[in-house]
Design a protein around this motif. Structure first.
Motif, PDB file in Angstrom:
ATOM      1  N   VAL A 120       0.931  -1.037  -0.083  1.00  0.00           N
ATOM      2  CA  VAL A 120       0.014  -0.204   0.037  1.00  0.00           C
ATOM      3  C   VAL A 120       0.892   1.253  -0.124  1.00  0.00           C
ATOM      4  CG1 VAL A 120      -1.815   1.387   1.288  1.00  0.00           C
ATOM      5  CG2 VAL A 120      -1.683  -1.220   1.230  1.00  0.00           C
ATOM      6  N   THR A 121       0.629   2.038  -0.846  1.00  0.00           N
ATOM      7  CA  THR A 121       1.365   3.449  -0.842  1.00  0.00           C
ATOM      8  C   THR A 121       0.464   4.434  -1.581  1.00  0.00           C
ATOM      9  OG1 THR A 121       3.511   4.507  -1.637  1.00  0.00           O
ATOM     10  CG2 THR A 121       2.225   2.851  -3.205  1.00  0.00           C
ATOM     11  N   GLU A 122       0.939   5.710  -1.683  1.00  0.00           N
ATOM     12  CA  GLU A 122       0.455   6.782  -2.172  1.00  0.00           C
ATOM     13  C   GLU A 122       0.811   6.957  -3.619  1.00  0.00           C
ATOM     14  OE1 GLU A 122       0.401  11.459  -1.649  1.00  0.00           O
ATOM     15  OE2 GLU A 122      -0.282  10.436  -0.067  1.00  0.00           O
ATOM     16  N   VAL A 123      -0.219   6.880  -4.665  1.00  0.00           N
ATOM     17  CA  VAL A 123       0.343   7.206  -6.003  1.00  0.00           C
ATOM     18  C   VAL A 123      -0.869   8.285  -6.507  1.00  0.00           C
ATOM     19  CG1 VAL A 123       0.270   6.491  -8.487  1.00  0.00           C
ATOM     20  CG2 VAL A 123       1.096   4.844  -6.517  1.00  0.00           C
ATOM     21  N   ASN A 124      -0.193   9.276  -7.079  1.00  0.00           N
ATOM     22  CA  ASN A 124      -0.971  10.737  -7.745  1.00  0.00           C
ATOM     23  C   ASN A 124      -1.845  11.352  -6.590  1.00  0.00           C
ATOM     24  OD1 ASN A 124       0.204  10.445 -10.276  1.00  0.00           O
ATOM     25  ND2 ASN A 124      -1.446   8.985 -10.823  1.00  0.00           N
ATOM     26  N   GLY A 125      -1.268  11.073  -5.294  1.00  0.00           N
ATOM     27  CA  GLY A 125      -2.203  11.656  -4.253  1.00  0.00           C
ATOM     28  C   GLY A 125      -3.303  11.011  -3.643  1.00  0.00           C
ATOM     29  N   LEU A 129      -2.373   0.630  -4.500  1.00  0.00           N
ATOM     30  CA  LEU A 129      -1.635  -0.812  -4.321  1.00  0.00           C
ATOM     31  C   LEU A 129      -0.548  -0.773  -5.410  1.00  0.00           C
ATOM     32  CD1 LEU A 129      -4.512  -3.425  -3.598  1.00  0.00           C
ATOM     33  CD2 LEU A 129      -2.734  -2.371  -1.992  1.00  0.00           C
ATOM     34  N   VAL A 130       0.866  -0.992  -5.117  1.00  0.00           N
ATOM     35  CA  VAL A 130       1.839  -1.027  -5.970  1.00  0.00           C
ATOM     36  C   VAL A 130       2.501  -2.589  -5.995  1.00  0.00           C
ATOM     37  CG1 VAL A 130       4.137  -0.321  -6.612  1.00  0.00           C
ATOM     38  CG2 VAL A 130       2.362   1.357  -5.929  1.00  0.00           C
ATOM     39  N   ALA A 131       2.305  -3.138  -7.239  1.00  0.00           N
ATOM     40  CA  ALA A 131       2.910  -4.613  -7.328  1.00  0.00           C
ATOM     41  C   ALA A 131       4.400  -4.557  -7.865  1.00  0.00           C
ATOM     42  CB  ALA A 131       2.039  -5.315  -8.308  1.00  0.00           C
TER      43      ALA A 131
END
Length: 172
Positions: A120-125, A129-131
């Motif tokens: 779990v992270t922040e992407v585009n604010g 989920l980043v794999a």
């Protein structure tokens, strides 16, 4: 696209020629625009804490095979779509409806994403989920939420488009 069709009554074929797209692509973009314009109410962003909680809950339910948990997180009319850019395997057509999305997540996704390290992270604010496979970003899953339920899941698998995410995250 939407304006050309609605305000100027251009046909999909004409719009496709003007925008240098396929007619089928124009139809799909128009359908999405009509749905988006017709959405009731205004969308308000969730707090960062609530975003992380929702995304974490989705990941946990998916990993645990928690049918009830997933159903509680998804809107009845949730839509799942993915973009592989023709370069990697991805769902070719949108999956629509809670039952079908849950079936896909619990049945197909674990087999497809078995070797992924998902965080779990922040992407585009927003929470996402980043794999990763071997430390390299191979996919990003973002969510649209309305009234506390996930209404849309967008999965980016296209390696060309993931280059931006890799740079944004400052990692491979």
């Amino acid at each position: 696209m939407y304006v050309l069709r609605e305000a100027f009554a251009y046909g999909h074929r004409e719009i496709a020629e003007v925008l240098d797209l396929t007619e089928a692509n124009c139809r799909q973009l128009y359908r999405r625009a009509v749905a988006r314009v017709g959405e009731p109410g205004k969308r308000f962003p969730l707090s960062p804490e609530r975003q992380e909680e929702l995304v974490t809950s989705f990941l946990t339910a998916a990993r645990d095979g928690d049918l009830t948990g997933l159903q509680q997180l998804l809107a009845e009319d949730v839509v799942w779509w993915s973009d592989g850019g023709g370069m990697v395997t991805a769902v070719r057509r949108a999956i629509e409806g809670r039952t079908k999305v849950v079936r896909f997540v619990l049945g197909g996704l674990p087999k497809f994403a078995a070797d992924w390290d998902i965080s779990v992270t922040e992407v585009n604010g927003a929470g996402a989920l980043v794999a990763r496979v071997g430390g390299t970003v191979v996919g990003v899953m973002s969510f649209d939420v309305r009234d506390g339920l996930i209404t849309q899941v967008q999965v980016m698998l296209n390696p060309d488009k993931l280059d931006f995410v890799r740079r944004q995250l400052g990692r491979s």
